[in-house]
Design a protein around this motif. Structure first.
Motif, PDB file in Angstrom:
ATOM      1  N   LYS A 100       6.058   4.484   0.056  1.00 61.62           N
ATOM      2  CA  LYS A 100       5.119   4.196   1.147  1.00 61.62           C
ATOM      3  C   LYS A 100       5.084   2.724   1.538  1.00 61.62           C
ATOM      4  O   LYS A 100       4.336   2.337   2.441  1.00 61.62           O
ATOM      5  CB  LYS A 100       3.709   4.652   0.756  1.00 61.62           C
ATOM      6  CG  LYS A 100       3.566   6.161   0.589  1.00 61.62           C
ATOM      7  CD  LYS A 100       2.121   6.549   0.290  1.00 61.62           C
ATOM      8  CE  LYS A 100       1.982   8.055   0.121  1.00 61.62           C
ATOM      9  NZ  LYS A 100       0.572   8.442  -0.175  1.00 61.62           N
ATOM     10  N   MET A 104       3.324   0.812   4.891  1.00 65.21           N
ATOM     11  CA  MET A 104       2.246  -0.151   4.657  1.00 65.21           C
ATOM     12  C   MET A 104       2.600  -1.516   5.231  1.00 65.21           C
ATOM     13  O   MET A 104       1.751  -2.196   5.810  1.00 65.21           O
ATOM     14  CB  MET A 104       1.955  -0.256   3.164  1.00 65.21           C
ATOM     15  CG  MET A 104       1.312   0.984   2.580  1.00 65.21           C
ATOM     16  SD  MET A 104       1.041   0.839   0.792  1.00 65.21           S
ATOM     17  CE  MET A 104       0.192   2.402   0.473  1.00 65.21           C
ATOM     18  N   HIS A 107       2.218  -1.306   8.968  1.00 65.52           N
ATOM     19  CA  HIS A 107       0.797  -1.320   9.312  1.00 65.52           C
ATOM     20  C   HIS A 107       0.276  -2.756   9.351  1.00 65.52           C
ATOM     21  O   HIS A 107      -0.456  -3.150  10.270  1.00 65.52           O
ATOM     22  CB  HIS A 107       0.015  -0.497   8.290  1.00 65.52           C
ATOM     23  CG  HIS A 107      -1.466  -0.624   8.411  1.00 65.52           C
ATOM     24  ND1 HIS A 107      -2.194   0.018   9.394  1.00 65.52           N
ATOM     25  CD2 HIS A 107      -2.373  -1.335   7.672  1.00 65.52           C
ATOM     26  CE1 HIS A 107      -3.470  -0.277   9.258  1.00 65.52           C
ATOM     27  NE2 HIS A 107      -3.608  -1.102   8.230  1.00 65.52           N
ATOM     28  N   SER A 203      -9.010  -4.466   0.871  1.00 66.69           N
ATOM     29  CA  SER A 203      -8.683  -3.103   1.306  1.00 66.69           C
ATOM     30  C   SER A 203      -7.178  -2.896   1.418  1.00 66.69           C
ATOM     31  O   SER A 203      -6.643  -1.863   0.970  1.00 66.69           O
ATOM     32  CB  SER A 203      -9.374  -2.780   2.638  1.00 66.69           C
ATOM     33  OG  SER A 203      -8.988  -3.690   3.650  1.00 66.69           O
ATOM     34  N   GLU A 204      -6.458  -3.860   1.983  1.00 65.06           N
ATOM     35  CA  GLU A 204      -5.009  -3.729   2.118  1.00 65.06           C
ATOM     36  C   GLU A 204      -4.322  -3.749   0.749  1.00 65.06           C
ATOM     37  O   GLU A 204      -3.404  -2.962   0.484  1.00 65.06           O
ATOM     38  CB  GLU A 204      -4.468  -4.852   3.001  1.00 65.06           C
ATOM     39  CG  GLU A 204      -4.871  -4.765   4.454  1.00 65.06           C
ATOM     40  CD  GLU A 204      -4.337  -3.540   5.143  1.00 65.06           C
ATOM     41  OE1 GLU A 204      -3.112  -3.305   5.104  1.00 65.06           O
ATOM     42  OE2 GLU A 204      -5.141  -2.783   5.712  1.00 65.06           O
ATOM     43  N   THR A 205      -4.765  -4.648  -0.103  1.00 71.02           N
ATOM     44  CA  THR A 205      -4.163  -4.750  -1.426  1.00 71.02           C
ATOM     45  C   THR A 205      -4.460  -3.520  -2.263  1.00 71.02           C
ATOM     46  O   THR A 205      -3.581  -3.001  -2.980  1.00 71.02           O
ATOM     47  CB  THR A 205      -4.677  -6.014  -2.148  1.00 71.02           C
ATOM     48  OG1 THR A 205      -4.374  -7.168  -1.352  1.00 71.02           O
ATOM     49  CG2 THR A 205      -4.022  -6.162  -3.523  1.00 71.02           C
ATOM     50  N   PHE A 206      -5.678  -3.015  -2.182  1.00 71.25           N
ATOM     51  CA  PHE A 206      -6.087  -1.859  -2.987  1.00 71.25           C
ATOM     52  C   PHE A 206      -5.249  -0.628  -2.651  1.00 71.25           C
ATOM     53  O   PHE A 206      -4.778   0.085  -3.550  1.00 71.25           O
ATOM     54  CB  PHE A 206      -7.567  -1.575  -2.760  1.00 71.25           C
ATOM     55  CG  PHE A 206      -8.133  -0.512  -3.665  1.00 71.25           C
ATOM     56  CD1 PHE A 206      -8.343  -0.761  -5.018  1.00 71.25           C
ATOM     57  CD2 PHE A 206      -8.462   0.737  -3.170  1.00 71.25           C
ATOM     58  CE1 PHE A 206      -8.864   0.213  -5.853  1.00 71.25           C
ATOM     59  CE2 PHE A 206      -8.977   1.717  -3.997  1.00 71.25           C
ATOM     60  CZ  PHE A 206      -9.180   1.456  -5.349  1.00 71.25           C
ATOM     61  N   LYS A 207      -5.024  -0.376  -1.364  1.00 71.77           N
ATOM     62  CA  LYS A 207      -4.230   0.788  -0.961  1.00 71.77           C
ATOM     63  C   LYS A 207      -2.813   0.711  -1.523  1.00 71.77           C
ATOM     64  O   LYS A 207      -2.290   1.697  -2.060  1.00 71.77           O
ATOM     65  CB  LYS A 207      -4.185   0.891   0.576  1.00 71.77           C
ATOM     66  CG  LYS A 207      -5.473   1.351   1.215  1.00 71.77           C
ATOM     67  CD  LYS A 207      -5.311   1.550   2.709  1.00 71.77           C
ATOM     68  CE  LYS A 207      -5.064   0.244   3.422  1.00 71.77           C
ATOM     69  NZ  LYS A 207      -5.035   0.400   4.910  1.00 71.77           N
ATOM     70  N   ALA A 208      -2.203  -0.452  -1.403  1.00 72.18           N
ATOM     71  CA  ALA A 208      -0.832  -0.610  -1.905  1.00 72.18           C
ATOM     72  C   ALA A 208      -0.801  -0.540  -3.431  1.00 72.18           C
ATOM     73  O   ALA A 208       0.123   0.045  -4.013  1.00 72.18           O
ATOM     74  CB  ALA A 208      -0.254  -1.931  -1.412  1.00 72.18           C
ATOM     75  N   TYR A 209      -1.792  -1.108  -4.078  1.00 74.26           N
ATOM     76  CA  TYR A 209      -1.861  -1.101  -5.548  1.00 74.26           C
ATOM     77  C   TYR A 209      -1.964   0.327  -6.073  1.00 74.26           C
ATOM     78  O   TYR A 209      -1.280   0.699  -7.040  1.00 74.26           O
ATOM     79  CB  TYR A 209      -3.063  -1.926  -5.975  1.00 74.26           C
ATOM     80  CG  TYR A 209      -3.284  -2.031  -7.476  1.00 74.26           C
ATOM     81  CD1 TYR A 209      -2.507  -2.878  -8.259  1.00 74.26           C
ATOM     82  CD2 TYR A 209      -4.296  -1.312  -8.100  1.00 74.26           C
ATOM     83  CE1 TYR A 209      -2.730  -3.001  -9.627  1.00 74.26           C
ATOM     84  CE2 TYR A 209      -4.529  -1.425  -9.466  1.00 74.26           C
ATOM     85  CZ  TYR A 209      -3.745  -2.267 -10.224  1.00 74.26           C
ATOM     86  OH  TYR A 209      -3.979  -2.384 -11.582  1.00 74.26           O
ATOM     87  N   LEU A 210      -2.794   1.148  -5.446  1.00 72.23           N
ATOM     88  CA  LEU A 210      -2.917   2.538  -5.881  1.00 72.23           C
ATOM     89  C   LEU A 210      -1.580   3.264  -5.789  1.00 72.23           C
ATOM     90  O   LEU A 210      -1.199   4.008  -6.700  1.00 72.23           O
ATOM     91  CB  LEU A 210      -3.963   3.264  -5.038  1.00 72.23           C
ATOM     92  CG  LEU A 210      -5.430   2.898  -5.260  1.00 72.23           C
ATOM     93  CD1 LEU A 210      -6.319   3.744  -4.339  1.00 72.23           C
ATOM     94  CD2 LEU A 210      -5.848   3.088  -6.711  1.00 72.23           C
ATOM     95  N   HIS A 211      -0.882   3.049  -4.683  1.00 67.38           N
ATOM     96  CA  HIS A 211       0.417   3.708  -4.505  1.00 67.38           C
ATOM     97  C   HIS A 211       1.409   3.256  -5.571  1.00 67.38           C
ATOM     98  O   HIS A 211       2.105   4.080  -6.193  1.00 67.38           O
ATOM     99  CB  HIS A 211       0.955   3.408  -3.117  1.00 67.38           C
ATOM    100  CG  HIS A 211       2.358   3.887  -2.892  1.00 67.38           C
ATOM    101  ND1 HIS A 211       2.729   5.209  -3.042  1.00 67.38           N
ATOM    102  CD2 HIS A 211       3.489   3.212  -2.547  1.00 67.38           C
ATOM    103  CE1 HIS A 211       4.026   5.333  -2.796  1.00 67.38           C
ATOM    104  NE2 HIS A 211       4.506   4.145  -2.499  1.00 67.38           N
TER     105      HIS A 211
END
Length: 294
Positions: A100, A104, A107, A203-211
């Motif tokens: 992903k 990202m 985006h 918010s941007e870092t958290f989404k990528a970190y989860l992935h």
């Protein structure tokens, strides 16, 4: 007495090549795999903010009347342009590892392009100053935790991050000074931009970190998942703690304790080592020892 890091900082032109790196190199720190993932997650969007910053500073430069501030603006434009190029190339490595990551990154890229079209001048320089608040604080946080997070890591990726974090501290005051040059009386807007930038970064870092954690198997059982979530909570909490002075009237990045009485020895030594002609494009254990003892 050590010179203040924000005095007369230079533009350093480095080139890092990750084209031949294996995808596994994305997990680049053996000291802390979770730090690798957090830093990588941060990286996916940050170079596009740096491009936004360059446009912001170019827009401001022609309106600035203070000659010293103009020189500082030229320097931050140079540093951040090189940062953006380096981390966009590093993102190519991440895209070979994480399915992903491409979406990202796009985006982030088009999100900041849209902001450039929509943001008025005050928002442009205010949001830039707000964002730079946290790239500065992250710069010091990463270096202050070097032994735990980065000591045993890929020499080239480590060199990339040390360079980036040192320079984020050097130019930490410039976007702030630009905002103050035009809008010194509106502290409340500056504070709102700090909060807006912080929310965007998290918010941007958290989404990528989860992935990335999912790809690396950190959600395979509850204990590992708790460790992964605990790490990002710790880092974000420390950034909030270090940001306490930022919201006060009379704040200036130059006077933040992390830039004055608590200067990081790696940053101080790295600047001296590079100025004396030392090679900082790869930093292994022996090179770091030479930097610190030089």
């Amino acid at each position: 007495m050590t010179a203040h890091p924000m005095d007369e900082f230079p533009v350093r032109k480095f080139r890092f090549d990750f084209d031949a790196a294996e995808p596994e190199t994305a997990v680049w720190s053996q000291s802390s795999e979770l730090f690798s993932l957090f830093a990588n997650a941060f990286t996916l969007h940050v170079p596009y903010f740096e491009k936004y910053l360059v446009r912001s500073m170019i827009a401001a430069r022609g309106k600035i009347t203070d000659e010293k501030l103009k020189r500082d603006v030229d320097a931050i434009i140079g540093q951040e342009a090189h940062h953006a190029d380096a981390f966009i190339k590093f993102n190519d490595l991440l895209k070979r590892r994480y399915p992903k990551a491409q979406a990202m990154e796009e985006h982030a890229k088009y999100g900041f392009k849209d902001r450039l079209k929509k943001d008025d001048f005050k928002t442009l320089v205010g949001f830039t100053a707000g964002y730079e608040t946290f790239t500065f604080l992250a710069g010091m946080l990463f270096l202050d935790n070097y032994d735990e997070w980065m000591a045993d890591s890929d020499p080239k990726v480590k060199a990339l991050w040390v360079w980036h974090q040192v320079e984020e501290v050097e130019h930490a005051a410039v976007a702030f000074d630009v905002y103050k040059h035009f809008f010194a009386d509106d502290e409340n807007f500056r504070r709102r931009m700090v909060l807006s930038a912080f929310w965007h970064i998290v918010s941007e870092t958290f989404k990528a970190y989860l992935h990335m954690c999912k790809v690396e198997g950190w959600f395979s059982n509850p204990i590992r998942a708790a460790r992964a979530m605990g790490f990002i909570t710790r880092v974000v909490s420390q950034m909030i703690w270090n940001a306490r002075p930022v919201m006060r009237s009379g704040y200036h990045p130059r006077n933040h304790p992390l830039a004055t009485t608590e200067q990081n020895p790696i940053a101080v030594s790295w600047r001296r080592f590079h100025k004396e002609g030392g090679d900082v494009l790869e930093i292994d254990h022996a090179k770091m020892k030479a930097i610190l003892e030089g």
